[in-house]
Design an enzyme around this catalytic site. Structure first.
Site, PDB file in Angstrom:
ATOM      1  CG  ASP A 257      40.677  47.264  34.462  1.00  0.00           C
ATOM      2  OD1 ASP A 257      40.800  48.439  34.817  1.00  0.00           O
ATOM      3  OD2 ASP A 257      39.986  46.426  35.069  1.00  0.00           O
TER       4      ASP A 257
ATOM      5  CE  LYS B  71      39.093  52.518  29.215  1.00  0.00           C
ATOM      6  NZ  LYS B  71      39.062  51.128  29.648  1.00  0.00           N
TER       7      LYS B  71
ATOM      8  N   GLY C 137      40.944  54.067  36.158  1.00  0.00           N
ATOM      9  CA  GLY C 137      42.362  54.185  36.494  1.00  0.00           C
ATOM     10  C   GLY C 137      43.140  54.011  35.209  1.00  0.00           C
ATOM     11  CG  HIS C 138      42.293  55.841  31.904  1.00  0.00           C
ATOM     12  ND1 HIS C 138      41.594  56.642  31.054  1.00  0.00           N
ATOM     13  CD2 HIS C 138      41.464  54.799  32.187  1.00  0.00           C
ATOM     14  CE1 HIS C 138      40.390  56.119  30.834  1.00  0.00           C
ATOM     15  NE2 HIS C 138      40.291  55.008  31.535  1.00  0.00           N
TER      16      HIS C 138
ATOM     17  CD  GLN D 224      34.280  53.484  34.047  1.00  0.00           C
ATOM     18  OE1 GLN D 224      33.561  54.263  33.449  1.00  0.00           O
ATOM     19  NE2 GLN D 224      35.190  53.909  34.894  1.00  0.00           N
TER      20      GLN D 224
ATOM     21  CB  THR E  70      40.643  52.541  40.705  1.00  0.00           C
ATOM     22  OG1 THR E  70      40.858  53.235  39.478  1.00  0.00           O
ATOM     23  CG2 THR E  70      39.862  53.430  41.648  1.00  0.00           C
TER      24      THR E  70
HETATM   25  P1  IMP Z   1      31.373  51.499  39.902  1.00  0.00           P
HETATM   26  O1  IMP Z   1      31.327  52.152  38.557  1.00  0.00           O
HETATM   27  O2  IMP Z   1      32.564  51.941  40.707  1.00  0.00           O
HETATM   28  O3  IMP Z   1      30.106  51.577  40.663  1.00  0.00           O
HETATM   29  O4  IMP Z   1      31.619  49.929  39.649  1.00  0.00           O
HETATM   30  C1  IMP Z   1      30.676  49.125  38.967  1.00  0.00           C
HETATM   31  C2  IMP Z   1      31.366  47.930  38.308  1.00  0.00           C
HETATM   32  O5  IMP Z   1      32.228  48.406  37.275  1.00  0.00           O
HETATM   33  C3  IMP Z   1      32.267  47.132  39.255  1.00  0.00           C
HETATM   34  O6  IMP Z   1      32.256  45.777  38.837  1.00  0.00           O
HETATM   35  C4  IMP Z   1      33.648  47.722  39.021  1.00  0.00           C
HETATM   36  O7  IMP Z   1      34.673  46.814  39.316  1.00  0.00           O
HETATM   37  C5  IMP Z   1      33.569  48.005  37.527  1.00  0.00           C
HETATM   38  N1  IMP Z   1      34.423  49.122  37.133  1.00  0.00           N
HETATM   39  C6  IMP Z   1      34.177  50.434  37.313  1.00  0.00           C
HETATM   40  N2  IMP Z   1      35.170  51.170  36.786  1.00  0.00           N
HETATM   41  C7  IMP Z   1      36.039  50.306  36.260  1.00  0.00           C
HETATM   42  C8  IMP Z   1      37.261  50.479  35.536  1.00  0.00           C
HETATM   43  O8  IMP Z   1      37.722  51.590  35.258  1.00  0.00           O
HETATM   44  N3  IMP Z   1      37.886  49.321  35.142  1.00  0.00           N
HETATM   45  C9  IMP Z   1      37.359  48.102  35.390  1.00  0.00           C
HETATM   46  N4  IMP Z   1      36.221  47.901  36.042  1.00  0.00           N
HETATM   47  C10 IMP Z   1      35.567  48.996  36.475  1.00  0.00           C
END
Ligand code: IMP
Length: 424
Positions: free
Chosen positions: A13, A16, A40-41, A224, A300
């Protein structure tokens, strides 16, 4: 030509999407290399907000090719929804959007497995976005996954059935209360597969090599952040891919000696969504102000993000792991109005002061040591030139540059494309 990277340096977040959109005019190709619809970009231009999950952030530029690389995991249903939004805005993606045959597909049962696994974990849950990311990468490394190239084969539905049946047995094993109608989910999935099939599938590593050979410029768009990396993040509270620079090599087929600039993007403070340690987290009015002014809600999932001061120990670590060559600081505008800012420059760990990120960063193991820096109070959101930035903000930026020994070349002062100040 070398491939440049844009990577988030915190827990995701960082902004990007906005910066890729700003940089896109310099590149022929924008490529995603890991993650999937957990991302979520957000892009804002011409008064409109756009949120992309799997599609690269160069999609709004007519002359740019957008590649979904082999390291990405694709949920056809979410992908179709993204395409529908682009259709509504008359974005012509048919020619410019390319998909690697080696990218893996998220099945409806991967999403259900994610939910079952998180529910079974109870208080120890990761805080996953529940998009099926973990189970899909598990099937990838377990050598059971279904790839984009598979759906071009006549008998791929047999492979699908075998895998989905296995997933159902696993969901039953978790023995948790999850309501779902698999027939309905599968109908939606197979219809979305047909939409996916209307796009151009390619052997993407060959495409990337040819593009490099013909001097095409490529920007790899990370998803991420480094602290969510499966190897270097705050395991187990991480995502299931390599979000760091090395992930661009495996997620696109780019050799390590073919990496050029590495843009590292960070917020002027820190946020985290989901569970896991966060040494500089604030539980007071300051944290609440950052969340409110910075609109800190997941793009997201809509979940409120946890907020805290900038953690230089973690940021330095991310710069090292990624080989960052240029830094981009986001959301300086959100800190406007704080009389004094705090930056964590070291940790107290087992009675000692340390400046590297140790194995355990839970609050019982470390205490952040802060340096106080004078704040600024000005509306930055209308500023366009570095010369307009308040002296105290320049002081903050120069302090960080000195600590990290990397130049901060861009300061972002708002979500819009135009609210971007180039410093050097
Ligand atoms: P997952 O990748 O959806 O399984 O999530 C694993 C961890 O990564 C969780 O703490 C999510 O909140 C975090 N996470 C996954 N994708 C994002 C992102 O795009 N932005 C921020 N946190 C993320």
């Amino acid at each position: 030509m070398a491939v440049d990277l844009l990577l988030g340096l915190q827990w995701g977040d960082e902004g990007k999407g906005k910066i890729v959109d700003v940089l896109t005019s310099k590149y022929d190709i924008i490529a995603r290399f890991q993650g999937g619809p957990n991302a979520g970009h957000t892009l804002v231009f011409n008064g409109r907000k756009h949120v992309l999950h799997t599609i690269p952030s160069g999609i709004f530029h007519d002359d740019t090719v957008n590649l979904v690389g082999n390291g990405v995991v694709i949920d056809p249903v979410i992908f179709k929804k993204e395409l529908d939004k682009l259709d509504e805005q008359d974005v012509n993606y048919k020619k410019s959007l390319l998909i690697s045959r080696k990218a893996h597909i998220i099945l409806p049962t991967h999403r259900l497995l994610d939910a079952a696994s998180e529910t079974a974990k109870g208080k120890a849950k990761i805080g996953s976005t529940l998009k099926g990311i973990g189970p899909t990468y598990m099937d990838k490394t377990g050598r059971n996954g279904i790839r984009v190239g598979d759906i071009e084969l006549v008998d791929w539905k047999n492979k699908y059935r075998t895998l989905a049946d296995k997933h159902q047995a696993m969901i039953d094993f978790y023995n948790v209360d999850i309501q779902y109608d698999l027939d309905e989910l599968e109908a939606e999935f197979f219809s979305a597969i047909e939409t996916l099939k209307s796009l151009k599938f390619i052997d993407s590593e060959e495409y990337v090599h040819q593009a490099q050979a013909s001097e095409k410029s490529i920007l790899a768009e990370g998803a991420q952040g480094s602290l969510l990396d499966i190897d270097f993040g705050t395991y187990p509270f991480v995502t299931s891919s390599n979000t760091t620079a090395a992930g661009a090599c495996t997620g696109l087929g780019v050799a390590p000696n073919q990496i050029g600039k590495v843009y590292g993007i960070f917020k002027a403070y820190t946020t985290r969504v989901g569970s896991g340690p966060f040494p500089t987290e604030l539980f007071d009015k300051d944290g609440e102000t950052m969340g409110r002014v910075g609109h800190e809600f997941g793009a997201t999932t809509g979940r409120p993000r946890r907020c805290g001061w900038l953690d230089l120990v973690a940021l330095r670590y991310a710069c090292q792991v990624n080989g960052v060559t240029e830094l981009i600081m986001m959301k300086g505008d959100v800190l406007s109005g704080f009389k004094t800012l705090k930056v964590c420059t070291a940790y107290k760990y087992k009675g000692e002061e340390i400046t590297h990120l140790p194995y355990n960063i839970e609050e019982q193991n470390i205490t952040p040591i802060y340096t106080e820096i004078k704040g600024w109070d000005a509306d930055l959101t209308g500023m366009t030139e570095a010369s307009q930035l308040p002296e105290a903000l320049n002081g903050y930026v120069e302090f960080l540059e000195k600590e990290l020994n990397i130049p901060i070349t861009v300061v972002s002062v708002g979500p819009d494309r135009k609210q971007t100040i180039h410093r050097k």
